[in-house]
Write a protein that holds these residues in place. Sequence first.
Motif, short mmCIF file in Angstrom:
data_model
loop_
_atom_site.label_atom_id
_atom_site.label_comp_id
_atom_site.label_asym_id
_atom_site.label_seq_id
_atom_site.Cartn_x
_atom_site.Cartn_y
_atom_site.Cartn_z
N MET A 1 39.32 48.74 60.75
CA MET A 1 39.66 48.58 59.33
C MET A 1 39.35 47.15 58.89
N ARG A 2 38.62 47.01 57.77
CA ARG A 2 38.39 45.67 57.18
C ARG A 2 38.94 45.71 55.75
N GLU A 3 40.25 45.46 55.66
CA GLU A 3 40.92 45.65 54.38
C GLU A 3 40.92 44.37 53.55
N ILE A 4 40.37 44.44 52.35
CA ILE A 4 40.39 43.32 51.40
C ILE A 4 41.29 43.76 50.25
N VAL A 5 42.45 43.13 50.15
CA VAL A 5 43.34 43.47 49.03
C VAL A 5 42.73 42.84 47.76
N THR A 6 42.25 43.73 46.90
CA THR A 6 41.42 43.27 45.77
C THR A 6 42.15 43.50 44.45
N ALA A 7 42.25 42.43 43.67
CA ALA A 7 42.90 42.52 42.35
C ALA A 7 41.84 42.44 41.27
N ALA A 8 41.86 43.41 40.36
CA ALA A 8 41.04 43.33 39.15
C ALA A 8 41.94 42.75 38.07
N LEU A 9 41.58 41.58 37.57
CA LEU A 9 42.45 40.86 36.63
C LEU A 9 41.86 40.94 35.23
N GLN A 10 42.23 42.03 34.55
CA GLN A 10 41.73 42.25 33.18
C GLN A 10 42.31 41.20 32.24
N MET A 11 41.47 40.72 31.34
CA MET A 11 41.94 39.77 30.32
C MET A 11 42.03 40.49 28.98
N HIS A 269 44.34 46.95 44.86
CA HIS A 269 44.16 48.04 45.83
C HIS A 269 43.70 47.44 47.16
N PRO A 270 44.22 47.96 48.29
CA PRO A 270 43.70 47.53 49.59
C PRO A 270 42.37 48.24 49.86
N CYS A 271 41.26 47.54 49.72
CA CYS A 271 39.93 48.15 49.84
C CYS A 271 39.43 47.97 51.27
N ASP A 272 39.33 49.09 52.00
CA ASP A 272 38.83 49.04 53.38
C ASP A 272 37.30 49.13 53.35
#
Length: 308
Positions: A1-11, A269-272
């Motif tokens: 598993m290569r999990e990158i916790v990714t945040a989309a920060l809408q403005m 989301h935790p993106c694997d």
Amino acid sequence: MREIVTAALQMGPIQKADSRRQVVDRMIALLDQAHAAGADFAVFPELTLTTFFPRWYMEDQAEVDTWFETQMPGPETQPLFDKAKDYGIAISFGFAELTPEGRHFNTSIQTDPSGEIIARYRKVHLPGHSEYDSDRDFQHLEKRYFLPGDLGFPVYRTLGGLFGMCICNDRRWPETYRVMGLQGVEMVTLGFNTPSVNSQLPDEGLQDRLFHHRLSCQSGAYQNATWVVAVAKAGVEDGHPLFGGSLIIDPNGKIVAETQTEEDEMIIHPCDLDACTFGKTTIFDFKRHRRIEHYGLITQRTGAEPPE
Ligand code: CDT
């Protein structure tokens, strides 16, 4: 598993009168939320630092240049880089770039967790027009203010994976994703400013516009077995509405998170990245299945030419 916790920060919307400092404060507030939620990577929209100025017709180049950054980071953006470095969060955001040689681009950068810029992308597909168009309800003058990007669609190694960027209108073109797919990309990030109304087709509804946005991003993800993270600048800017609908899409093309407002809003989301492997080694194993002997027209011809 290569999990990158990714945040989309809408403005949410940025008005013409808003200063860079005000915008950067809002970006930092969103980054605080992303840090509290455990983010490794935070993605902001296209032209994050200003209102979507290509809707305004300008003739004075000195006025145009006020919307551009000559330094990145510069004095106003340094606090954002410092905060991201404190948190150890890699970030990506878009801005108008004026190079030392005087070239103007619609640009995105990505940093590593130490705050160093490790990648740069300049928007290739510039929509709209270059002269004032009185037939439109509002202008879309990207072709007037920007040069087409000169860096292609680079894919780079960071955060233990393969990342690439595109910007807004690029997301509607399958070539964008495929050129990155052919470099093995595992996460494509993009920011967008998309008007909620079509200036040339006022009857087109918002739901149709959101449908085309989702369709483009989901197909790009599925057909290249890659994560796609699409982040809006949304809301009413100086009387002109932009839609939200920021998305995190998995390598099967499924939406795993979507914003619900047109304001500053985080989705995470935790993106694997290993979730890309199945698609890349089966139905979209390019090496086994692509037939490039039949694809020549893609690079030989720009516009459609029907047969006699
Ligand atoms: N910013 C940007 O590229 N917006 C375009 C609007 C297209 S209408 C001229 C988009 O594709 O969303």
